[in-house]
Design an enzyme around this catalytic site. Structure first.
Site, PDB file in Angstrom:
ATOM      1  CB  SER A  45       4.211  -5.017 -10.007  1.00 48.98           C
ATOM      2  OG  SER A  45       5.654  -4.646  -8.780  1.00 48.98           O
ATOM      3  CB  SER A 105       5.392  -6.885  -6.597  1.00 50.04           C
ATOM      4  OG  SER A 105       3.138  -6.902  -7.230  1.00 50.04           O
ATOM      5  CE  LYS A 156       0.743  -8.166  -7.700  1.00 50.49           C
ATOM      6  NZ  LYS A 156       0.807  -7.338  -7.318  1.00 50.49           N
TER       7      LYS A 156
END
Ligand SMILES: [Mg+2]
Ligand SMILES: [Zn+2]
Lengths: 479, 492, 105
Positions: B186, B162, B87
């Site tokens: 997330s 997210s 990420k």
């Protein structure tokens, strides 16, 4: 009208450690700009702080030296404001649970204006630990920032508003400095920014119970600036009040060149620091065991040591306070005594000869080329009349520059005091024979003539004759 | 089912453990594996937009090094040569770390996050940077400053967020597994939306050093994977105590081997918080999936007990106060002074701050900074921030009580399944949909999202299992069991 | 929490957070934030007077490190990341007017 002056001090002191407060960058002064930084102290994305245990230990030690209560549970908080010298735009500090609270520092002595201040306790509100900010240098067109200082452990010592004169403030700061130096917490070198001061001043008319609005003067970087700014502010505020003006709470800066304070901001645009508990750091708990252990590590305070010197070595209070005002000086003195030199003589020699040589050579006690053992030996040589005082001064100068011992120098140069009466008698006879007038005067009872004749003996003996012996023998010769 | 989804795993092993076996036997090389995935990226990521960047040269260089280690019998671990997507808020030395934000455009991190060091020690290859909501603020990945990631099951729908990029690239077969971060769901929510597995470890079990902070007391890095086995493998690789993270748990080593201890479903007790079925806006499909998972556990002899989380209704409020307060402080370092983008070089200092932050931050980030600044500001701290922290205490106590009556809690992940882009735009409504995941972050527990079934539109729905503090072994064992007995319905 | 959250002064808050907002942003954020704060007013209905706050998800204490020196970054690395530098030594910013100064530590 005469006003009462109420002064409180906030003092920032850098804590002496190997590494910074929350990262392992060296805590060191004077390196090339921006060479002692890492992602943590630069506030790079994703980094986390880990507190330095030595910085915490020294803060607790400072608290104990200032007779504070040590918090058994404390924590770090974030204080937010935007400024380019602050990498994260928040400072890790302590808000409601500082390490140390409720202490005092007892002051007395001469202030900057040589006025004597009687013994007086100054309350310590709190001592907390935080991180220092970077150093900004200002140029005409821009400012430049060096982050080497960012993240250095910094104690904030907040006093109660117990200080009433600029002299008291001066003595208080000097006392704090001594305490920090005594416990190896900080060198408190103000030129290096290791100790910085903010002052709060307000006036009160003696008849009124209420204080007028206070002024905070920020960033005073020398004891003299503290003293001068307090004088200036007292004057300025008095003038406003005497002109029936109204004081408003404000923060001011200090211009050292023109000796004036200037306004930074008023209460209306006071900062909103948005303190909240630092989520990246866990609380600190001090166990009673650790606290007991730490109490044993607390060194004697300067005041305690001064009292002990008077008691133990029977030296005058003045001597004791001069010797103990600097920890390494006091250490040096005590070391000498441990080698058996006479206390009063050692004190004189330290305060006069040693301090002079050191200041001429711009050296500290730690860098002194004459170690306490050799210094004590020199004093013992005077005491046992191996050399006289005058020669000793020359010998000491030589020791200081060459690093040789007193005995080495005395041997090399044949400076040993002559105590052999036969040898001295020859010089006495020579002096008497070649100086009939003074001899006559002496016989008539003029005692200054004796000094002259002793001087002659010393001259003939190249200073090595024992003057007392010479004097006795002259008198005997002429009787 | 989208065209993208159909091609999953045509050319590649689908999981870390399959790939590890194939590398072990020599049937596969790391280079071949990575090349296959890169081909897959080339063919489908223009449609999915799961990656922000993929440094192919670096990947193949690392894969080549891994292959030669294996050839010489010097592999660093069974996972040497396995590619893992990262990420965009996790620092990899010398790679961009932009948090999908313009304010960090072009910024390359000078250091490795601890999780990256842990992966590298095992020979893992860092495989591209995945898209996300800017600074992890959002639950759709629509708030990336660069591109919207699509849900591989229906490219007209959001992948969740997210960590939407991480979930989407796994779901679409562009990576075997990925690291995500979870502050309020997330990892779990996008895993649920994309039909993959997402684990949020216990707070403190995985180092946060090198994870760009959103809300420090809530953030946790975790794996997003094809199956529970992979989640366990990746969790073992990244977890452990870290001296660089003061909030890292002192003893937190997880042994993957413990997972294979005997697991007896009959001695397991699952708690169902009664408030979970009363949540407003819980869709019929999600409710159905939740009831399905309860009945699976029940029918296999697992004990089911009703528990209560009486303060659940206050969780979202508390969370958004605490998270935004911390975020407002964490994001104040992005100011255009020391790194990142400085806008308006000639102006005065205040303009640098204002212009850099105005241009650098997106809408949702600004919204949360404002909210967080407000709740900490003079006069409001006690009313909002302090109350939220006190409520956090009650919510944690609620979990403790619940866990005294059961081993694990069962829950939906989100009240709704993946929805079309732009269909939910009201911030408060979006925040409220985090109701099932947020309490876990407030309490610090571990939780996992496991694919369970599909909604009427064919979009995946996950179930959340919540474990007590540090009880990942129990959590993963139960999740693995559930995965093995559950017939998910439509699957490739 | 009795004060009506409609009081939120977005301009003032934006100033504290160093965010530049135009008028339409101000009104949008005002609406959004008021909605969240109005929802959060439910917290004032709970009696929390005897509850202690939780700042961390884990309750450990005394996480400290030894005072050991480590390695710093190279200066070129530091300056390469900076948007503007001075004399290859300092990070350059516009003149810091001392009246902007809030504190120095
Ligand atoms: Mg301070
Ligand atoms: Zn550093």
């Amino acid at each position: 009208m005469k006003f009462d002056v109420i002064i409180g001090l906030e003092v920032h002191v850098q804590v002496m450690t190997k590494s910074k407060m929350f990262c392992s960058c060296p805590n060191r002064y004077g390196s090339d700009p921006n060479t002692l930084v890492c992602p943590i102290c630069m506030g790079y994305p994703g980094v986390l702080p880990v507190p330095n245990n030595e910085a915490i230990r020294k803060t607790l030690l400072a608290g104990l030296m200032c007779e504070c209560n040590i918090a058994l549970y404390s924590k770090f908080d974030r204080k937010s404001y935007f400024y380019p010298d602050m990498p994260k735009n928040y400072q890790i500090s302590q808000y409601d649970l500082p390490f140390c609270e409720d202490g005092k520092v007892v002051i007395s002595g001469k202030g900057l204006s040589k006025e004597f201040v009687e013994t007086k306790p100054i309350g310590i509100t709190r001592i907390h630990l935080e991180e220092d900010v970077a150093k900004s240098t200002h140029f005409r067109q821009c400012s430049g920032i060096d982050f080497n200082r960012a993240g250095v452990p910094l104690m904030e010592i907040v006093s109660e508003p117990d200080i009433s004169t600029p002299d008291e403030a001066y003595i208080y700061l000097t006392a704090l400095k001594q305490i920090m130096q005594y416990a190896d917490i900080s060198d408190c070198d103000m030129e290096k920014g290791q100790m910085r001061c903010d002052v709060n001043v307000s006036l009160k008319s003696p008849e009124s119970p209420t204080l007028n609005a206070k002024t905070e003067v920020k960033n005073l970087n020398s004891l003299k600036a503290v003293h001068r700014s307090l004088l200036y502010e007292t004057e300025r505020q008095s003038e406003v009040l005497e002109g029936n003006g109204q004081l408003i709470q404000q923060t001011r800066g200090w211009n050292d060149d023109i000796g004036e304070t200037y306004i930074l901001r008023t209460k209306e645009d006071a900062a909103d620091y948005r303190y909240f508990p630092e989520p990246d750091l866990m609380p600190v708990e001090i166990s009673s065991d650790y606290l007991e252990k730490l109490k044993k590590e607390v060194p004697e305070t300067p005041a305690q040591r001064c009292a002990r010197f008077i008691r133990e070595f029977a030296i005058p209070e003045y001597d004791a306070s001069v010797l103990t005002s600097n920890k390494s000086c006091a250490d040096y003195f005590e070391k000498c005594i441990s080698f058996g030199s006479d206390a009063k003589k050692t004190s004189n020699w330290t305060m006069v000869e040693l301090l002079r040589e050191l200041s001429q050579a711009n050296k500290t006690f730690d860098q002194c080329p004459v170690n306490p053992e050799n210094f004590a030996e020199l004093i013992k040589l005077i005491d046992n009349k191996t050399i006289n005082g005058k020669i000793a001064k020359a010998v000491f100068s030589d020791m200081f520059s060459s690093g040789k011992t007193a005995l080495e120098i005395i041997d090399e140069k044949g400076l040993k005091q002559v105590t052999d009466t036969d040898e001295i008698l020859q010089f006495v006879k020579k002096a008497v024979e070649s100086n009939p007038t003074p001899v006559q005067q002496l016989k008539e009872g003029k005692s200054t003539a004796l000094n002259f004749l002793v001087g002659q003996v010393m001259k003939f003996s190249k200073g090595k004759a024992n003057p007392q012996l010479a004097s006795d023998m002259i008198k005997k010769e002429l009787s | 089912m989208s065209t993208v989804q159909k091609f999953v795993f045509k050319h590649n092993p689908g999981t870390i453990h399959e790939a590890s076996d194939a590398l072990e036997t020599g049937d596969l090389s790391s280079v071949k594996l990575c090349e296959g995935l890169i081909d897959r990226i080339d063919s489908v990521d223009s449609e999915i937009n799961g990656f922000l960047s993929v440094d192919k040269d670096q990947i193949l260089e690392d894969a080549t090094a891994s292959d030669s280690r294996r050839k010489n019998g010097k592999e660093l671990s069974p996972y040497d040569g396995i590619p893992i997507a990262i990420k965009d808020n996790i620092s990899v030395k010398d790679q961009t770390c932009g948090c999908a934000s313009k304010i960090l455009e072009g910024f390359a991190s000078p250091y490795n996050a601890t999780v990256i060091n842990n992966l590298r020690k095992n020979g893992v290859v860092c495989f591209g940077r995945t898209n996300m909501d800017e600074f992890a603020m959002g639950s759709t990945t629509e708030f990336s400053a660069y591109r919207k990631t699509s849900n591989p099951w229906d490219v007209g729908r959001v992948p969740g967020g997210s960590s939407g990029g991480s979930a989407a690239v796994i779901s679409s077969g562009q990576a075997l597994a990925a690291l995500g971060s979870d502050t309020g769901g997330s990892i779990r929510q996008p895993a649920s939306f994309c039909g993959v597995v997402g684990l949020k470890p216990t707070y403190g079990r995985v180092s946060r050093y090198g994870l760009v902070a959103f809300a420090s007391s809530l953030d946790q890095i975790g794996p997003i994977t094809r199956d529970v086995e992979d989640a366990s493998i990746l969790f073992e690789l990244i977890s452990g105590h870290d001296e660089l993270d003061s909030t890292s748990l002192p003893k937190s080593n997880f042994n993957y081997a413990d997972l294979h201890d005997e697991f007896d479903i009959n001695s397991l007790k699952i708690g169902i918080p009664k408030e979970f079925l009363e949540v407003q806006g819980l869709s019929t499909d999600v409710k159905g999936a939740f009831e399905k998972s309860i009945s699976i556990f029940k029918s296999h002899g697992c004990g089911i007990v009703e528990v209560t989380l009486p303060n659940l209704a206050y969780a979202v409020s508390s969370y958004y106060i605490i998270a935004t307060a911390e975020a407002s402080s964490n994001l104040s370092r992005f100011d255009g002074i020391r790194y990142g983008n400085r806008v308006d070089k000639s102006s005065d200092l205040l303009d640098i701050y204002l212009d850099s932050r105005e241009n650098g931050f997106g809408e949702e980030v600004k919204r949360r900074i404002l909210l967080g600044t407000y709740v900490l500001s003079s006069g409001y701290y006690d009313a909002y921030y302090l109350r939220a922290q006190k409520m956090r205490t009650l919510i944690r106590d609620d979990f403790n009580k619940a866990f005294s009556a059961c081993d694990l809690l069962l829950s939906p992940v989100s009240p709704i399944s993946a929805y079309p882009f732009g269909s939910v735009s009201d911030p408060l409504q979006t925040y409220l949909s985090d109701i099932y995941t947020i309490p876990v972050n407030l309490a610090g527990n571990c939780a996992i999202s496991v694919p369970t079934s599909f909604d009427g539109d064919g979009m995946p729905i996950g179930t959340q299992l919540i474990g007590n503090f540090m009880e990942e072994v129990k959590l993963l064992q139960a999740a693995s069991w559930f995965e093995s007995v559950n017939d998910i319905g439509k699957q490739t | 929490m009795d004060e009506k959250s409609q009081d939120v002064d977005i301009k003032h808050i934006a100033g504290l957070a160093r965010l530049n907002l135009n008028d339409s942003e101000i009104s949008r954020y005002e609406t959004d934030i008021n909605a969240v704060l109005t929802h959060a007013e439910q917290l004032s209905k709970v009696d929390l007077s005897d509850v202690s706050p939780t700042a961390h998800a884990v309750s450990i204490t005394n996480v400290i490190r030894n005072d050991d020196e480590g390695v710093s970054m190279s200066r070129s690395n530091v300056l390469d990341n900076a948007p503007d530098v001075l004399d290859d030594e300092l990070i350059k910013v516009p003149v810091v007017i001392s009246s902007n100064s809030e504190d120095s530590a």
